[in-house]
Write an enzyme that holds these catalytic residues in place. Structure first.
Site, mmCIF file in Angstrom:
data_model
loop_
_atom_site.group_PDB
_atom_site.id
_atom_site.type_symbol
_atom_site.label_atom_id
_atom_site.label_comp_id
_atom_site.label_asym_id
_atom_site.label_seq_id
_atom_site.Cartn_x
_atom_site.Cartn_y
_atom_site.Cartn_z
ATOM 1 N N SER A 172 3.201 -1.601 10.644
ATOM 2 C CA SER A 172 4.648 -1.707 10.891
ATOM 3 C C SER A 172 5.237 -3.076 10.562
ATOM 4 O O SER A 172 6.159 -3.539 11.225
ATOM 5 C CB SER A 172 4.983 -1.303 12.334
ATOM 6 O OG SER A 172 4.674 0.065 12.542
ATOM 7 N N GLU A 232 -5.641 -4.113 11.209
ATOM 8 C CA GLU A 232 -4.605 -3.094 11.333
ATOM 9 C C GLU A 232 -4.858 -2.248 12.582
ATOM 10 O O GLU A 232 -5.635 -1.280 12.520
ATOM 11 C CB GLU A 232 -4.630 -2.167 10.109
ATOM 12 C CG GLU A 232 -4.312 -2.847 8.810
ATOM 13 C CD GLU A 232 -3.646 -1.893 7.807
ATOM 14 O OE1 GLU A 232 -2.586 -2.241 7.302
ATOM 15 O OE2 GLU A 232 -4.179 -0.804 7.580
ATOM 16 N N ASN A 261 0.857 -1.186 0.000
ATOM 17 C CA ASN A 261 0.000 0.000 0.000
ATOM 18 C C ASN A 261 0.894 1.238 0.000
ATOM 19 O O ASN A 261 1.457 1.594 1.032
ATOM 20 C CB ASN A 261 -0.892 -0.018 1.257
ATOM 21 C CG ASN A 261 -1.694 1.257 1.419
ATOM 22 O OD1 ASN A 261 -1.833 2.040 0.470
ATOM 23 N ND2 ASN A 261 -2.230 1.476 2.616
ATOM 24 N N TRP A 262 1.005 1.879 -1.164
ATOM 25 C CA TRP A 262 1.925 3.030 -1.274
ATOM 26 C C TRP A 262 1.318 4.335 -0.753
ATOM 27 O O TRP A 262 1.968 5.359 -0.756
ATOM 28 C CB TRP A 262 2.379 3.166 -2.731
ATOM 29 C CG TRP A 262 3.616 2.348 -2.994
ATOM 30 C CD1 TRP A 262 3.968 1.183 -2.372
ATOM 31 C CD2 TRP A 262 4.663 2.635 -3.929
ATOM 32 N NE1 TRP A 262 5.166 0.738 -2.859
ATOM 33 C CE2 TRP A 262 5.612 1.597 -3.817
ATOM 34 C CE3 TRP A 262 4.882 3.651 -4.860
ATOM 35 C CZ2 TRP A 262 6.775 1.568 -4.594
ATOM 36 C CZ3 TRP A 262 6.037 3.612 -5.640
ATOM 37 C CH2 TRP A 262 6.970 2.582 -5.497
ATOM 38 N N LYS A 263 0.047 4.309 -0.372
ATOM 39 C CA LYS A 263 -0.612 5.537 0.116
ATOM 40 C C LYS A 263 -0.341 6.671 -0.886
ATOM 41 O O LYS A 263 -0.337 6.420 -2.082
ATOM 42 C CB LYS A 263 -0.112 5.862 1.527
ATOM 43 C CG LYS A 263 -0.207 4.640 2.449
ATOM 44 C CD LYS A 263 0.030 4.952 3.894
ATOM 45 C CE LYS A 263 -0.092 3.659 4.699
ATOM 46 N NZ LYS A 263 -0.051 3.863 6.122
ATOM 47 N N GLY A 296 2.523 2.801 10.806
ATOM 48 C CA GLY A 296 3.564 3.809 10.597
ATOM 49 C C GLY A 296 4.297 4.225 11.859
ATOM 50 O O GLY A 296 5.006 5.227 11.865
ATOM 51 N N HIS A 312 -9.562 2.024 5.071
ATOM 52 C CA HIS A 312 -8.279 2.188 5.776
ATOM 53 C C HIS A 312 -8.475 3.212 6.903
ATOM 54 O O HIS A 312 -9.245 4.166 6.749
ATOM 55 C CB HIS A 312 -7.199 2.664 4.799
ATOM 56 C CG HIS A 312 -5.828 2.595 5.377
ATOM 57 N ND1 HIS A 312 -5.366 3.536 6.262
ATOM 58 C CD2 HIS A 312 -4.839 1.688 5.238
ATOM 59 C CE1 HIS A 312 -4.135 3.201 6.633
ATOM 60 N NE2 HIS A 312 -3.790 2.084 6.021
ATOM 61 N N GLU A 352 -6.786 5.591 7.794
ATOM 62 C CA GLU A 352 -6.522 6.980 7.386
ATOM 63 C C GLU A 352 -7.736 7.573 6.688
ATOM 64 O O GLU A 352 -7.992 8.779 6.786
ATOM 65 C CB GLU A 352 -5.271 7.021 6.487
ATOM 66 C CG GLU A 352 -4.010 6.789 7.311
ATOM 67 C CD GLU A 352 -2.868 6.122 6.555
ATOM 68 O OE1 GLU A 352 -2.912 6.059 5.313
ATOM 69 O OE2 GLU A 352 -1.924 5.648 7.233
ATOM 70 N N GLY A 380 2.689 -0.890 4.399
ATOM 71 C CA GLY A 380 2.804 0.502 3.964
ATOM 72 C C GLY A 380 4.265 0.867 3.739
ATOM 73 O O GLY A 380 4.889 0.476 2.755
ATOM 74 N N GLY A 381 4.834 1.583 4.701
ATOM 75 C CA GLY A 381 6.187 2.136 4.573
ATOM 76 C C GLY A 381 7.228 1.170 4.025
ATOM 77 O O GLY A 381 7.986 1.524 3.105
HETATM 78 P P1 PGA Z 1 2.720 0.696 7.731
HETATM 79 O O1 PGA Z 1 1.267 0.950 7.128
HETATM 80 O O2 PGA Z 1 3.199 -0.637 7.187
HETATM 81 O O3 PGA Z 1 3.552 1.852 7.222
HETATM 82 O O4 PGA Z 1 2.597 0.681 9.203
HETATM 83 C C1 PGA Z 1 0.361 -0.103 6.967
HETATM 84 C C2 PGA Z 1 -0.922 0.417 6.394
HETATM 85 O O5 PGA Z 1 -1.326 1.532 6.729
HETATM 86 O O6 PGA Z 1 -1.587 -0.252 5.581
#
Ligand code: PGA
Length: 243
Positions: A200, A157, A10-12, A163, A90, A92, A221-222
């Site tokens: 994470s 999640e 997930n590159w956001k 993050g 998500h 966010e 994500g990251g």
């Molecule tokens: P993260 O994000 O791996 O950077 O913690 C995961 C996500 O939000 O899907």
């Protein structure tokens, strides 16, 4: 039957034309045949990855398939350009765009209508975990989704792990996944839906997390922004699942 593990990048709101193309090029030759790898770059770059072993996913979709909704992108449009998955709900989007349970369920229906697999994110905040409300929160977030259980992928999640570099203990992950699987089993008829872990995940912790039987993959994500790290995590997943 063992499930095919699913690893989602997930590159956001990160990346550019070049980085998206390079990621697809560098990762594609290294996807083990027994693992499903999904790349979710931002909308404008969805046309870049070539069709191949790296599946394409979007990070959201609209509640309806077309109409006067400036700025929205529908599930049918995503399907039209080759997406197979869509991340929905998500944290966010729940937090910054006021998405709520019924809206997320409507989006999931729109995705399923056109053959997109919704990857729906659920999870508790730090305060909710401290107050012992985790199971209640998961139950509430799942309640509108249970009628659709057969077609869904759920990603657990915990918001406080996204993050932040913090992850729940393996016991906590196992407990949450066990609860989610049990809820889904109440309505899923054809197959047991995949339940992914997200928050994470990185090359140094993915193996132990994926070694848990109740964890069917990861939403990353990251740590997915670097092709090398993603390839390392694909290999670790294959090892963890004994493939
Ligand atoms: P993260 O994000 O791996 O950077 O913690 C995961 C996500 O939000 O899907």
């Amino acid at each position: 039957m063992t499930k095919t593990p699913l690893l989602v990048a997930n590159w956001k709101m990160h990346g550019n034309k070049l980085r998206v193309a390079q990621f697809a090029q560098q990762v594609s030759p290294h996807i083990p045949s027994q693992i499903e790898a999904v790349f979710c770059p931002p909308y404008p770059y969805l046309h870049i990855p070539p069709k191949g072993p790296l599946k394409l996913g979007a990070q959201d979709c609209a509640t309806t398939q077309e109409g006067a909704y400036t700025g929205e992108v529908s599930a049918s449009m995503l399907r039209d350009i080759g997406c197979e998955y869509v991340i929905l709900g998500h944290s966010e989007r729940r937090q910054h765009f006021e998405e709520h349970e019924s809206m997320i369920a409507t989006k999931a229906v729109a995705a399923l209508q056109v053959g997109l697999v919704p990857i729906i994110c659920i999870g508790e905040s730090e305060r909710e975990r401290e107050e012992g409300l985790t199971v209640k929160v998961l139950e509430r977030q799942l309640s509108t989704l249970l009628p659709l259980a057969d077609g869904l992928v759920i990603a657990y999640e915990p918001i406080w792990a996204i993050g932040t570099g913090k992850t729940p203990t393996l016991n906590q992950i196992e407990e949450a996944h066990g609860f989610i699987h049990a809820q889904l089993a109440k309505t899923a008829r054809d197959s047991a839906p995949h339940v992914l872990y997200g928050g994470s995940v990185k090359p140094t912790n993915i193996r132990e997390i994926l070694a848990l039987k109740a964890v069917d993959g990861a939403l990353i994500g990251g740590a997915s922004l670097e092709a090398d790290a993603f390839v390392t995590m694909l290999r670790a997943t294959a090892e963890a699942k004994g493939l």
